[in-house]
Write a protein that holds these residues in place. Structure first.
Motif, PDB file in Angstrom:
ATOM      1  N   CYS A  59       0.946  -1.064   0.033  1.00  0.00           N
ATOM      2  CA  CYS A  59       0.069  -0.126   0.185  1.00  0.00           C
ATOM      3  C   CYS A  59       0.876   1.115   0.006  1.00  0.00           C
ATOM      4  O   CYS A  59       2.157   0.990   0.105  1.00  0.00           O
ATOM      5  CB  CYS A  59      -0.994   0.123   1.140  1.00  0.00           C
ATOM      6  SG  CYS A  59      -0.100   0.424   2.757  1.00  0.00           S
ATOM      7  N   GLU A  60       0.238   2.250  -0.169  1.00  0.00           N
ATOM      8  CA  GLU A  60       1.116   3.676  -0.139  1.00  0.00           C
ATOM      9  C   GLU A  60       0.535   4.605   0.757  1.00  0.00           C
ATOM     10  O   GLU A  60      -0.717   4.493   1.167  1.00  0.00           O
ATOM     11  CB  GLU A  60       1.314   4.225  -1.603  1.00  0.00           C
ATOM     12  CG  GLU A  60       0.019   4.643  -2.290  1.00  0.00           C
ATOM     13  CD  GLU A  60       0.340   5.042  -3.580  1.00  0.00           C
ATOM     14  OE1 GLU A  60      -0.048   6.125  -4.070  1.00  0.00           O
ATOM     15  OE2 GLU A  60       0.921   4.301  -4.406  1.00  0.00           O
ATOM     16  N   SER A  62       0.531   8.948   1.683  1.00  0.00           N
ATOM     17  CA  SER A  62       1.059  10.310   1.139  1.00  0.00           C
ATOM     18  C   SER A  62       2.242  11.070   1.963  1.00  0.00           C
ATOM     19  O   SER A  62       2.815  11.892   1.430  1.00  0.00           O
ATOM     20  CB  SER A  62      -0.247  11.124   0.904  1.00  0.00           C
ATOM     21  OG  SER A  62      -0.911  11.408   2.346  1.00  0.00           O
ATOM     22  N   VAL A  67       3.083   6.894   6.792  1.00  0.00           N
ATOM     23  CA  VAL A  67       3.600   5.657   6.526  1.00  0.00           C
ATOM     24  C   VAL A  67       3.820   5.007   7.815  1.00  0.00           C
ATOM     25  O   VAL A  67       3.752   3.868   8.118  1.00  0.00           O
ATOM     26  CB  VAL A  67       4.876   5.781   5.776  1.00  0.00           C
ATOM     27  CG1 VAL A  67       5.735   4.464   5.726  1.00  0.00           C
ATOM     28  CG2 VAL A  67       4.676   6.039   4.313  1.00  0.00           C
ATOM     29  N   GLN A  96      10.333   5.963   4.041  1.00  0.00           N
ATOM     30  CA  GLN A  96       9.950   5.906   2.720  1.00  0.00           C
ATOM     31  C   GLN A  96       9.315   4.655   2.127  1.00  0.00           C
ATOM     32  O   GLN A  96       8.434   4.566   1.621  1.00  0.00           O
ATOM     33  CB  GLN A  96      11.044   6.400   1.843  1.00  0.00           C
ATOM     34  CG  GLN A  96      11.692   7.701   1.919  1.00  0.00           C
ATOM     35  CD  GLN A  96      10.648   8.751   1.495  1.00  0.00           C
ATOM     36  OE1 GLN A  96      10.219   8.660   0.172  1.00  0.00           O
ATOM     37  NE2 GLN A  96      10.416   9.800   2.344  1.00  0.00           N
ATOM     38  N   TRP A  97       9.957   3.464   2.999  1.00  0.00           N
ATOM     39  CA  TRP A  97       9.259   2.278   2.491  1.00  0.00           C
ATOM     40  C   TRP A  97       9.483   1.380   3.635  1.00  0.00           C
ATOM     41  O   TRP A  97      10.537   1.215   3.966  1.00  0.00           O
ATOM     42  CB  TRP A  97       9.875   1.604   1.210  1.00  0.00           C
ATOM     43  CG  TRP A  97       9.769   0.176   0.975  1.00  0.00           C
ATOM     44  CD1 TRP A  97       8.629  -0.609   1.548  1.00  0.00           C
ATOM     45  CD2 TRP A  97      10.612  -0.424  -0.067  1.00  0.00           C
ATOM     46  NE1 TRP A  97       8.947  -1.818   0.914  1.00  0.00           N
ATOM     47  CE2 TRP A  97       9.907  -1.750   0.101  1.00  0.00           C
ATOM     48  CE3 TRP A  97      11.503  -0.184  -1.099  1.00  0.00           C
ATOM     49  CZ2 TRP A  97      10.166  -2.736  -0.807  1.00  0.00           C
ATOM     50  CZ3 TRP A  97      11.878  -1.066  -1.745  1.00  0.00           C
ATOM     51  CH2 TRP A  97      11.249  -2.510  -1.729  1.00  0.00           C
ATOM     52  N   MET A 110       4.495   2.098   1.505  1.00  0.00           N
ATOM     53  CA  MET A 110       5.426   2.876   0.713  1.00  0.00           C
ATOM     54  C   MET A 110       4.884   4.396   0.545  1.00  0.00           C
ATOM     55  O   MET A 110       3.629   4.478   0.338  1.00  0.00           O
ATOM     56  CB  MET A 110       5.889   2.279  -0.569  1.00  0.00           C
ATOM     57  CG  MET A 110       6.009   0.417  -0.554  1.00  0.00           C
ATOM     58  SD  MET A 110       6.309  -0.257  -1.927  1.00  0.00           S
ATOM     59  CE  MET A 110       7.953   0.300  -2.342  1.00  0.00           C
ATOM     60  N   HIS A 111       5.678   5.357   0.262  1.00  0.00           N
ATOM     61  CA  HIS A 111       5.728   6.568  -0.223  1.00  0.00           C
ATOM     62  C   HIS A 111       5.313   6.454  -1.711  1.00  0.00           C
ATOM     63  O   HIS A 111       6.003   5.533  -2.411  1.00  0.00           O
ATOM     64  CB  HIS A 111       6.716   7.598   0.011  1.00  0.00           C
ATOM     65  CG  HIS A 111       6.419   8.905   0.332  1.00  0.00           C
ATOM     66  ND1 HIS A 111       6.586   9.687  -0.672  1.00  0.00           N
ATOM     67  CD2 HIS A 111       5.827   9.622   1.466  1.00  0.00           C
ATOM     68  CE1 HIS A 111       6.443  10.824  -0.202  1.00  0.00           C
ATOM     69  NE2 HIS A 111       6.033  10.715   1.001  1.00  0.00           N
ATOM     70  N   PRO A 112       4.447   7.275  -2.237  1.00  0.00           N
ATOM     71  CA  PRO A 112       4.146   7.094  -3.664  1.00  0.00           C
ATOM     72  C   PRO A 112       5.420   6.946  -4.659  1.00  0.00           C
ATOM     73  O   PRO A 112       5.669   6.170  -5.598  1.00  0.00           O
ATOM     74  CB  PRO A 112       3.255   8.005  -3.949  1.00  0.00           C
ATOM     75  CG  PRO A 112       2.570   8.584  -2.615  1.00  0.00           C
ATOM     76  CD  PRO A 112       3.653   8.252  -1.390  1.00  0.00           C
ATOM     77  N   SER A 114       8.526   6.051  -4.034  1.00  0.00           N
ATOM     78  CA  SER A 114       9.089   4.857  -3.578  1.00  0.00           C
ATOM     79  C   SER A 114       8.629   3.624  -4.069  1.00  0.00           C
ATOM     80  O   SER A 114       9.128   2.757  -4.891  1.00  0.00           O
ATOM     81  CB  SER A 114       9.321   4.555  -2.282  1.00  0.00           C
ATOM     82  OG  SER A 114      10.063   5.427  -1.427  1.00  0.00           O
ATOM     83  N   ARG A 115       7.075   3.505  -4.311  1.00  0.00           N
ATOM     84  CA  ARG A 115       6.437   2.696  -4.895  1.00  0.00           C
ATOM     85  C   ARG A 115       6.636   2.666  -6.486  1.00  0.00           C
ATOM     86  O   ARG A 115       6.705   1.579  -7.408  1.00  0.00           O
ATOM     87  CB  ARG A 115       5.020   2.515  -4.455  1.00  0.00           C
ATOM     88  CG  ARG A 115       4.131   1.520  -5.049  1.00  0.00           C
ATOM     89  CD  ARG A 115       2.786   1.584  -4.454  1.00  0.00           C
ATOM     90  NE  ARG A 115       1.960   0.247  -4.513  1.00  0.00           N
ATOM     91  CZ  ARG A 115       0.760   0.191  -4.386  1.00  0.00           C
ATOM     92  NH1 ARG A 115       0.045   1.065  -3.715  1.00  0.00           N
ATOM     93  NH2 ARG A 115       0.156  -1.085  -4.488  1.00  0.00           N
ATOM     94  N   LYS A 116       6.516   3.969  -6.851  1.00  0.00           N
ATOM     95  CA  LYS A 116       6.721   4.029  -8.420  1.00  0.00           C
ATOM     96  C   LYS A 116       8.127   3.552  -9.053  1.00  0.00           C
ATOM     97  O   LYS A 116       8.167   2.849 -10.016  1.00  0.00           O
ATOM     98  CB  LYS A 116       6.720   5.493  -8.918  1.00  0.00           C
ATOM     99  CG  LYS A 116       5.005   5.937  -8.944  1.00  0.00           C
ATOM    100  CD  LYS A 116       5.124   7.045  -9.286  1.00  0.00           C
ATOM    101  CE  LYS A 116       3.504   7.913  -8.987  1.00  0.00           C
ATOM    102  NZ  LYS A 116       3.517   9.170  -8.814  1.00  0.00           N
TER     103      LYS A 116
END
Length: 133
Positions: A59-60, A62, A67, A96-97, A110-112, A114-116
């Protein structure tokens, strides 16, 4: 020590199999939803021999504060509802993750960005996935 014949007498129902319906799985998903985690997806890795766990839940959030809040709440709820503590967790300092490892289930918050960047869903694209809203 028990003789080996005792093992034969045990039924298969003494072995609990981890599924999407397992209490720990449901508790993790619910805890993430309660703390407003976004884009929640579970990856079923049971048919992938190289996988280190049965499930990944990704999941993420913002902000780094969110987090941390999601991770803290997941750990709290799983301890309260299931009596389980994580085997380990990683990434709390940078936030961040953050990874929470329950051995058979690994949670990735995860922060968006990091996920990307890491693209876990693509890396494990041969796993069956399910979106949780």
């Amino acid at each position: 020590m028990e003789p080996l014949s005792v093992l034969k007498s045990r039924g298969k129902n003494t072995i609990s199999r981890l599924t999407r319906n397992s209490k720990i799985f449901k508790t993790i998903i619910r805890a993430i939803q309660d703390k407003k985690g976004e884009h929640i997806i579970s990856l079923d890795l049971r048919k992938i021999p190289e996988a280190s766990a049965d499930f990944f839940i990704v999941c993420e959030a913002s902000s780094t504060t969110q987090v941390k809040a999601i991770c803290d709440f997941v750990e709290h709820e799983v301890k309260k509802e299931c009596g389980e503590t994580p085997y380990r967790h990683e990434g709390r300092q940078a936030s961040q993750w953050i990874l929470i490892d329950y051995v058979n289930i690994v949670v990735h918050v995860m922060h968006p960005e990091s996920r990307k960047f890491y693209k876990l869903e693509e890396m494990w694209s041969d796993a069956e996935s399910r979106i949780h809203e």
